[in-house]
Write an enzyme that holds these catalytic residues in place. Structure first.
Site, PDB file in Angstrom:
ATOM      1  N   GLY A 190      31.929  -3.433 -10.768  1.00 49.94           N
ATOM      2  CA  GLY A 190      31.610  -4.416 -11.808  1.00 49.94           C
ATOM      3  C   GLY A 190      30.440  -5.297 -11.427  1.00 49.94           C
ATOM      4  N   ASP A 191      30.361  -5.644 -10.153  1.00 46.91           N
ATOM      5  CA  ASP A 191      29.232  -6.479  -9.718  1.00 46.91           C
ATOM      6  C   ASP A 191      27.920  -5.695  -9.822  1.00 46.91           C
ATOM      7  OD1 ASP A 191      29.942  -4.830  -7.586  1.00 46.91           O
ATOM      8  OD2 ASP A 191      30.225  -6.455  -6.135  1.00 46.91           O
ATOM      9  N   ALA A 192      27.961  -4.412  -9.439  1.00 46.53           N
ATOM     10  CA  ALA A 192      26.748  -3.590  -9.524  1.00 46.53           C
ATOM     11  C   ALA A 192      26.222  -3.557 -10.961  1.00 46.53           C
ATOM     12  CB  ALA A 192      27.033  -2.171  -9.043  1.00 46.53           C
ATOM     13  N   TRP A 195      24.605  -6.839 -11.600  1.00 46.03           N
ATOM     14  CA  TRP A 195      23.344  -7.003 -10.838  1.00 46.03           C
ATOM     15  C   TRP A 195      22.199  -6.258 -11.546  1.00 46.03           C
ATOM     16  CZ3 TRP A 195      26.051 -10.462  -9.186  1.00 46.03           C
ATOM     17  CH2 TRP A 195      26.828 -10.525  -8.032  1.00 46.03           C
TER      18      TRP A 195
END
Ligand code: TYD
Ligand code: MG
Length: 431
Positions: A190-192, A195
């Site tokens: 999810g962070d990728a 980002w």
């Protein structure tokens, strides 16, 4: 006036580490911050710990109240972050999880760079990754390095090592209709995915210092999910993160009461811990408690029972007679695995198709058992044999030596189901 940092802490059932995350914010050298604790309806133990910190007026607490059965529908931390981003009032945004510790200079270092470099939209730092065991002891440590100025930060920068300007948020919302992409397939990344969105407006500028410690805990989502198939085999007995035990029976989960666990010959060593978003996709069935010994309809499937000289395997709500000593040997069942039931209780059972020494359409393979054909393992369920990868087999704690070998004829007699395999969807650039 110093810029304000909004820190978004996502939390779910980490009573042993969540206080470390909150204390690390309180210990910051930089004091102009707000902390939004986005709690995903944690257990009482976790909530009690968090509530001990709420007297600081910079801290706000939100309980999502999510129903367990809805947990799998989105990447929960991304959903919680999106809710938090509607409430923040800071100039800079920073993300924290309930198993990460900011070092005391994290906010001061990061805000100084952003203050001095108006063209920088995002900064990121090095991170110390520390794997810990159940009792909190360090198993290993390594440093996640910075890698210069990143235009493709996906999968290179951790969730807790970033600070970005709040001014980028409306741009992302206007283009994508949301801040974080909370599609459920990206629990691992999810962070990728976020980002990649951020990087469209600003590269990630490195701060080559360790500014946070990421704890890898035994109950973390990734740890529990590793090698776990998307579908749990029927007959599996699992442990939730709240330490409750359940029998997986088709698409139902039945809670097994402590008091009857041993009486029903379940074995603690066989329990497989699963993460809640997966477990609670299974509908809740009647609990397995004392009453199962007086009502055959409630008796759990996939147990061996005996009454006098007669022995049975319970399946599909019936008792399937085990026809002969040969049949019993094939099942590799030990007589100590049999649960004694009273004659009037046995009368209450519907009698199912017999289990004989060979399997065919008339005497089908027992469900919820492990089979072996030509060095490949299969789990039976729903009348099918489902192939299972070796690493999934290990994860689910099946004992290979108890697998029941099948003849060529038997193997050909039953349809093959979908393979139980382990897969992670990596975040891919959609453009
Ligand atoms: P975590 O278990 O730490 O996973 P990982 O192995 O990827 O580190 O969970 C990551 C974050 O997700 C953490 O901040 C808590 C949050 N979370 C929820 O908000 N709801 C949930 O149902 C789960 C399982 C996690
Ligand atoms: Mg984590």
């Amino acid at each position: 006036m110093k810029p304000k940092v909004s820190i978004i802490l996502t939390s779910y059932n980490k009573p042993d580490t969540v206080h470390l995350a909150i204390e690390s914010v309180l210990a910051q050298k930089y004091d102009n911050w707000e902390l939004l604790i986005m709690d995903d309806h944690s257990n009482d133990k976790t909530k009690r710990i968090i509530k001990g910190f709420l007297q600081d007026s910079r801290i706000q607490y939100f309980d999502s109240g999510i129903r367990d059965e809805d947990r799998h529908k989105t990447t929960r931390y991304a959903t919680l972050i999106n809710e938090a981003l509607e409430k923040v009032s800071g100039d800079y945004i920073s993300y924290l999880t309930d198993d990460d510790i900011y070092l005391p200079e994290r906010l001061s270092e990061m805000t100084t760079i952003l203050n001095n470099s108006p063209s920088y939209g995002v900064v990121y730092s090095k991170q110390l990754v520390r794997k810990i065991d159940q009792s909190g002891r360090t198993v290993y440590e390594k440093v996640r390095e910075t890698n210069g100025i990143l235009t493709k930060p996906q999968n290179l920068v951790d969730h807790c090592s970033v600070m970005h300007r709040a001014s980028l948020l409306p741009l992302i919302l206007a283009k994508y209709g949301s801040y974080w992409d909370d599609s459920p397939e990206y629990w691992h990344n999810g962070d990728a995915a976020f980002w990649a969105r951020l990087a469209e407006w600003s590269p990630f500028y490195p701060i080559p210092k360790v500014l946070d410690i990421c704890l890898k805990t035994p109950d973390s989502f990734q740890e529990l999910n590793a090698f776990m198939p998307k579908e749990l085999p029927t007959g599996l007995v699992v442990l939730s993160t709240n330490e409750n035990t359940f029998l997986i029976d088709g698409n139902i989960r039945r809670k097994i009461d402590e008091a009857v666990f041993r009486m029903l010959k379940y074995d603690r060593k066989q329990l497989v811990k699963v993460h809640d978003p997966l477990l609670y996709q299974y509908r809740e069935g009647a609990p397995i408690e004392k009453s199962v010994f007086s009502n055959a309809k409630l008796f759990p499937n996939y147990r061996f029972i005996k009454c006098g000289k007669s022995i049975f395997y319970t399946e599909g709500g019936c008792a399937r007679p085990i026809e002969s000593a040969d049949a019993l040997r094939r099942l590799k069942a030990d007589l100590k695995d049999f649960i004694l039931v009273a004659p009037d209780m046995l009368e209450d059972f519907q009698i199912g198709k017999p289990i004989s020494r060979t399997f065919d359409q008339k005497n089908p393979i027992p469900e919820g058992k492990l089979f072996l054909y030509k060095r490949h393992f299969f789990i039976s369920g729903n009348g099918e044999l489902k192939p299972m990868e070796a690493k999934v087999l290990r994860k689910l704690k099946y004992d290979k030596s108890l697998a029941i070998p099948l003849s060529k004829y038997e193997f050909a007699s039953f349809p093959k189901g979908e393979s139980l395999k382990w897969e992670v969807v990596r975040w891919k650039d959609k453009n």
